[in-house]
Design a protein around this motif. Structure first.
Motif, PDB file in Angstrom:
ATOM      1  N   CYS A  15      -7.169   1.280   1.708  1.00 17.43           N
ATOM      2  CA  CYS A  15      -6.622   0.372   2.709  1.00 17.43           C
ATOM      3  C   CYS A  15      -5.665   1.131   3.624  1.00 17.43           C
ATOM      4  O   CYS A  15      -4.860   1.943   3.154  1.00 17.43           O
ATOM      5  CB  CYS A  15      -5.894  -0.765   1.990  1.00 17.43           C
ATOM      6  SG  CYS A  15      -4.928  -1.812   3.095  1.00 17.43           S
ATOM      7  N   CYS A  18      -1.760  -0.513   2.520  1.00 19.90           N
ATOM      8  CA  CYS A  18      -1.179  -0.336   1.182  1.00 19.90           C
ATOM      9  C   CYS A  18      -1.751   0.879   0.455  1.00 19.90           C
ATOM     10  O   CYS A  18      -1.252   1.255  -0.605  1.00 19.90           O
ATOM     11  CB  CYS A  18      -1.362  -1.594   0.342  1.00 19.90           C
ATOM     12  SG  CYS A  18      -3.086  -1.937  -0.082  1.00 19.90           S
ATOM     13  N   CYS A  43      -7.412  -4.048   3.177  1.00 20.48           N
ATOM     14  CA  CYS A  43      -7.817  -4.856   2.031  1.00 20.48           C
ATOM     15  C   CYS A  43      -7.546  -6.346   2.306  1.00 20.48           C
ATOM     16  O   CYS A  43      -6.876  -6.698   3.276  1.00 20.48           O
ATOM     17  CB  CYS A  43      -7.078  -4.395   0.776  1.00 20.48           C
ATOM     18  SG  CYS A  43      -5.346  -4.850   0.729  1.00 20.48           S
ATOM     19  N   CYS A  46      -3.749  -7.438   2.340  1.00 17.54           N
ATOM     20  CA  CYS A  46      -3.034  -7.016   3.551  1.00 17.54           C
ATOM     21  C   CYS A  46      -3.518  -7.813   4.764  1.00 17.54           C
ATOM     22  O   CYS A  46      -2.716  -8.206   5.609  1.00 17.54           O
ATOM     23  CB  CYS A  46      -3.207  -5.514   3.788  1.00 17.54           C
ATOM     24  SG  CYS A  46      -2.264  -4.502   2.626  1.00 17.54           S
TER      25      CYS A  46
HETATM   26 ZN   LIG Z   1      -3.989  -3.223   1.592  1.00 17.55          ZN
END
Ligand SMILES: [Zn+2]
Ligand SMILES: [Zn+2]
Ligand SMILES: [Zn+2]
Ligand SMILES: [Zn+2]
Length: 175
Positions: A15, A18, A43, A46
């Protein structure tokens, strides 16, 4: 398997925010301009936090409709498999990149250190460890090596019990 593939840049499988491995559902920035059809990926948690964002988190290009599901990238991450790090100990599971950590937590071939004494350097999978305890330390072990069943390992020398459930993440020990 197609042939020996190499992922040169591991970050493409993570991602953009993150940095956790991308797993379905995956979202990406979808731009107004069709020239930029491939957007930066992130992701689901997020994208959920940024669901009101109208600019890409990375390149800040406008995306009037916000983040959109990216099925193509989901297919990609689901098709990349690699060997378990415990393959030398007999594991033939080939988890996807994003399922690797989860597999490691429950890999039945994870090597165990011998609890015998500090001088003993034995490291091996559970089944081999049990044989080692009997052979090298003369401890009586009762073992029932059958999938789904637990078996007890009873040890002397200050250890009360070790319970190991094969094929799952439950390894308990008490001393
Ligand atoms: Zn993420
Ligand atoms: Zn972008
Ligand atoms: Zn494994
Ligand atoms: Zn030992």
């Amino acid at each position: 398997m197609v042939y020996d593939l190499t992922v040169a840049d591991e970050s493409v499988l993570r991602c953009g925010i993150c940095f956790l491995p991308l797993k379905p559902p995956i979202f990406h920035a979808r731009y107004k301009d069709a020239l930029y059809a491939v957007g930066h990926a992130l992701c689901s948690s997020c994208s959920n936090r940024l669901k009101n964002a109208r600019k890409c988190h990375l390149c800040h290009v406008a995306m009037p409709d916000g983040y959109q599901r990216c099925h193509a990238l989901e297919d990609v991450v689901n098709s990349i498999h690699g060997p378990c790090p415990h393959a030398p100990y007999g594991c033939d599971t080939r988890p996807t990149y994003h399922a690797r950590e989860e597999h490691l937590l429950q890999c039945p071939h994870a090597p165990c250190h011998c609890p015998g004494s500090n001088a003993c350097s034995f490291v091996g999978p559970v089944a081999t460890l049990i044989k080692h305890l009997t052979a090298a330390h003369g401890w009586s072990c009762t073992a029932e090596a059958c999938d789904g069943a637990s078996f007890g390992v009873y040890l002397r020398d200050g250890f009360n019990f070790v319970t190991t459930v094969r094929g799952s993440a439950h390894y308990t020990s008490s001393y």
